[in-house]
Design a protein around this motif. Structure first.
Motif, short mmCIF file in Angstrom:
data_model
loop_
_atom_site.label_atom_id
_atom_site.label_comp_id
_atom_site.label_asym_id
_atom_site.label_seq_id
_atom_site.Cartn_x
_atom_site.Cartn_y
_atom_site.Cartn_z
N PHE A 32 0.84 -1.21 0.00
CA PHE A 32 0.00 0.00 0.00
C PHE A 32 0.87 1.26 0.00
CE2 PHE A 32 -3.49 -2.57 2.42
CZ PHE A 32 -3.76 -3.27 1.25
N ILE A 33 2.01 1.20 0.71
CA ILE A 33 2.92 2.35 0.71
C ILE A 33 3.45 2.56 -0.71
CG2 ILE A 33 5.19 3.19 1.48
CD1 ILE A 33 4.63 1.85 4.20
N ALA A 34 3.84 1.43 -1.37
CA ALA A 34 4.37 1.52 -2.73
C ALA A 34 3.32 2.09 -3.68
CB ALA A 34 4.84 0.14 -3.20
N LYS A 35 2.07 1.63 -3.53
CA LYS A 35 0.99 2.10 -4.40
C LYS A 35 0.77 3.61 -4.23
CE LYS A 35 -2.40 -1.70 -4.97
NZ LYS A 35 -2.98 -1.41 -6.29
N GLY A 36 0.92 4.07 -2.99
CA GLY A 36 0.60 5.46 -2.69
C GLY A 36 1.76 6.42 -2.88
N TRP A 37 2.94 5.85 -3.21
CA TRP A 37 4.14 6.66 -3.34
C TRP A 37 3.94 7.73 -4.41
CZ3 TRP A 37 7.46 6.09 0.44
CH2 TRP A 37 8.67 6.77 0.37
N GLY A 38 4.16 8.97 -4.07
CA GLY A 38 4.09 10.03 -5.08
C GLY A 38 2.68 10.56 -5.32
N VAL A 39 1.68 10.03 -4.58
CA VAL A 39 0.32 10.56 -4.73
C VAL A 39 0.26 11.93 -4.06
CG1 VAL A 39 -2.10 10.26 -4.03
CG2 VAL A 39 -0.79 8.30 -4.86
N ASP A 40 -0.18 12.93 -4.79
CA ASP A 40 -0.18 14.30 -4.25
C ASP A 40 -1.55 14.78 -3.84
OD1 ASP A 40 2.53 14.77 -4.34
OD2 ASP A 40 2.46 15.26 -6.49
N ASP A 41 -2.58 14.33 -4.58
CA ASP A 41 -3.94 14.78 -4.30
C ASP A 41 -4.28 14.54 -2.83
OD1 ASP A 41 -6.90 14.99 -5.99
OD2 ASP A 41 -6.89 14.19 -3.94
N PRO A 42 -4.58 15.58 -2.07
CA PRO A 42 -4.79 15.42 -0.62
C PRO A 42 -5.92 14.46 -0.27
CG PRO A 42 -5.15 17.72 -1.30
CD PRO A 42 -4.72 16.97 -2.52
N GLN A 43 -6.98 14.46 -1.12
CA GLN A 43 -8.12 13.59 -0.84
C GLN A 43 -7.73 12.12 -1.02
OE1 GLN A 43 -11.47 14.40 -3.34
NE2 GLN A 43 -12.92 13.68 -1.80
N LYS A 44 -6.93 11.85 -2.08
CA LYS A 44 -6.49 10.47 -2.31
C LYS A 44 -5.48 10.05 -1.26
CE LYS A 44 -7.04 10.60 -7.29
NZ LYS A 44 -6.33 10.66 -8.57
N LYS A 45 -4.62 11.00 -0.90
CA LYS A 45 -3.59 10.73 0.11
C LYS A 45 -4.22 10.24 1.40
CE LYS A 45 0.73 13.33 0.24
NZ LYS A 45 1.19 14.73 0.33
N GLU A 46 -5.36 10.84 1.74
CA GLU A 46 -6.06 10.47 2.97
C GLU A 46 -6.41 8.98 2.95
OE1 GLU A 46 -9.41 13.04 3.48
OE2 GLU A 46 -9.55 12.66 5.63
N PHE A 47 -6.93 8.50 1.81
CA PHE A 47 -7.26 7.07 1.68
C PHE A 47 -6.02 6.21 1.88
CE2 PHE A 47 -10.99 8.62 -0.76
CZ PHE A 47 -11.98 7.89 -0.10
N TYR A 48 -4.91 6.64 1.26
CA TYR A 48 -3.69 5.84 1.38
C TYR A 48 -3.21 5.79 2.81
CZ TYR A 48 -3.19 5.15 -3.61
OH TYR A 48 -3.38 4.73 -4.90
N ILE A 49 -3.21 6.94 3.49
CA ILE A 49 -2.69 6.99 4.87
C ILE A 49 -3.52 6.07 5.77
CG2 ILE A 49 -2.39 8.48 6.89
CD1 ILE A 49 -1.67 10.75 4.84
N ILE A 50 -4.85 6.19 5.66
CA ILE A 50 -5.73 5.36 6.51
C ILE A 50 -5.51 3.88 6.20
CG2 ILE A 50 -8.14 4.79 7.05
CD1 ILE A 50 -8.82 7.71 6.15
N THR A 51 -5.43 3.56 4.90
CA THR A 51 -5.36 2.17 4.48
C THR A 51 -4.00 1.54 4.80
OG1 THR A 51 -6.89 2.82 2.74
CG2 THR A 51 -5.93 0.63 2.56
N ILE A 52 -2.95 2.37 4.89
CA ILE A 52 -1.62 1.88 5.28
C ILE A 52 -1.58 1.64 6.80
CG2 ILE A 52 0.81 2.59 5.55
CD1 ILE A 52 0.39 4.11 2.78
N LEU A 53 -2.22 2.55 7.55
CA LEU A 53 -2.23 2.43 9.01
C LEU A 53 -2.88 1.12 9.48
CD1 LEU A 53 -3.23 5.96 10.39
CD2 LEU A 53 -1.22 4.61 11.05
N ILE A 54 -3.93 0.69 8.77
CA ILE A 54 -4.71 -0.47 9.22
C ILE A 54 -3.84 -1.74 9.35
CG2 ILE A 54 -6.67 -1.99 8.65
CD1 ILE A 54 -8.03 0.60 7.45
N PRO A 55 -3.18 -2.19 8.26
CA PRO A 55 -2.32 -3.38 8.44
C PRO A 55 -1.08 -3.07 9.29
CG PRO A 55 -2.13 -2.57 6.19
CD PRO A 55 -3.22 -1.77 6.85
#
Ligand SMILES: *C/C=C(C)/C=C/C=C(C)/C=C/C1=C(C)CCCC1(C)C
Length: 261
Positions: A32-55
């Motif tokens: 999930f970190i690799a998938k989200g690497w370089g994502v700048d859109d703040p709204q999308k970033k939020e999904f990545y941060i939450i989804t990385i924290l879970i596992p």
């Protein structure tokens, strides 16, 4: 040597499933970190941060359980079930799961709530109900009296049924304003929650905490399979959705209305 070390750590055969759970959660987190690497859109970033924290949180919990931390003995009496009867009237309970779930289940609901475009008030209501479900579930697990254990299990399960009802009624209603792609992802994730979450109280009842039909070894394996599906499987589906990885950010209902004008 490996099993001997695990025995020294106070972890018997089920340690293998706790080790596997740690590894699978870590793999999910890294992907999930690799998938989200370089994502700048703040709204999308939020999904990545939450989804990385879970596992990430789950990996820490699994590792601590593997090392025998987060394990306690509850004296329930030999009459409670066959597992307690074999252990001199005590149950071995991994309470660390509940610490994990107390943080990860609200994050899962936050993820799906943000995807649905649900209001903060509705997300807050669902998270409150969820925390109540986990805390009363921990109560069920730590009580000594059988009657109290099943009473708390019942309260927790009723909360879960209300939670799922709310998810299907209120969040689905919010999601009906989404584009087809986001709506499709929402429906898959919602159904995944329905199926996986419903299995938790059933596993508790048939497992060592309840009737003791299933021993600690199998119970640990099954909880691990459920946890990995409900967290890593969930994250894969969410972060593979075109509405998250695609060019368009998840449209909020007001944006969609504006676009329709
Ligand atoms: C990643 C972890 C997840 C999705 C955990 C979900 C856990 C539950 C839905 C637990 C529910 C329980 C009850 C409804 C009754 C009492 C026992 C519990 C805590 C297992």
């Amino acid at each position: 040597m490996f099993p001997m070390q695990m025995a020294e750590l106070g972890v018997e055969g089920e340690g293998i499933w706790l080790a596997l759970g740690t590894v699978l959660m870590l793999i999910g987190m890294v992907v999930f970190i690799a998938k989200g690497w370089g994502v700048d859109d703040p709204q999308k970033k939020e999904f990545y941060i939450i989804t990385i924290l879970i596992p990430g949180i789950a990996a820490a919990s699994y590792l601590s359980m593997f090392f025998g931390f987060g394990l306690t003995e509850v004296p329930v009496g030999e009459a409670y079930n066959s597992v307690a009867a074999e252990n001199g009237g005590t149950l071995q309970v991994y309470w660390a799961r509940y610490a994990d779930w107390l943080f990860t289940t609200p994050l899962l609901l936050l993820d799906i709530g943000l995807l649905a475009g649900a209001s903060n008030r509705d997300i807050g209501a669902l998270v409150g109900l969820d925390a109540f479900m986990i805390v009363t579930g921990l109560g069920a697990t730590l009580m000594r009296s059988g009657v109290a254990r099943y009473a708390f299990w019942t309260i927790s399960t009723i909360s879960m049924v209300l939670l799922l009802y709310f998810l299907f009624a209120v969040f689905s209603e919010a999601a009906s304003d989404l584009n087809e792609d986001a709506k499709g992802t929402f429906n898959v994730l919602r159904n995944l929650i329905l199926v996986t979450w419903t299995l938790y109280p059933i596993l508790w009842i048939i497992g060592t905490e309840g009737a003791g039909v299933v021993g600690l070894y199998t119970e640990t394996l099954l909880f691990m399979a459920l946890d990995v599906t409900a967290k890593v499987g969930f994250g894969f589906i969410l972060l593979s959705s075109r509405s998250i990885v695609g060019d368009d950010s998840v449209p909020t209902p007001s944006e969609e209305e504006a676009a329709a004008d």
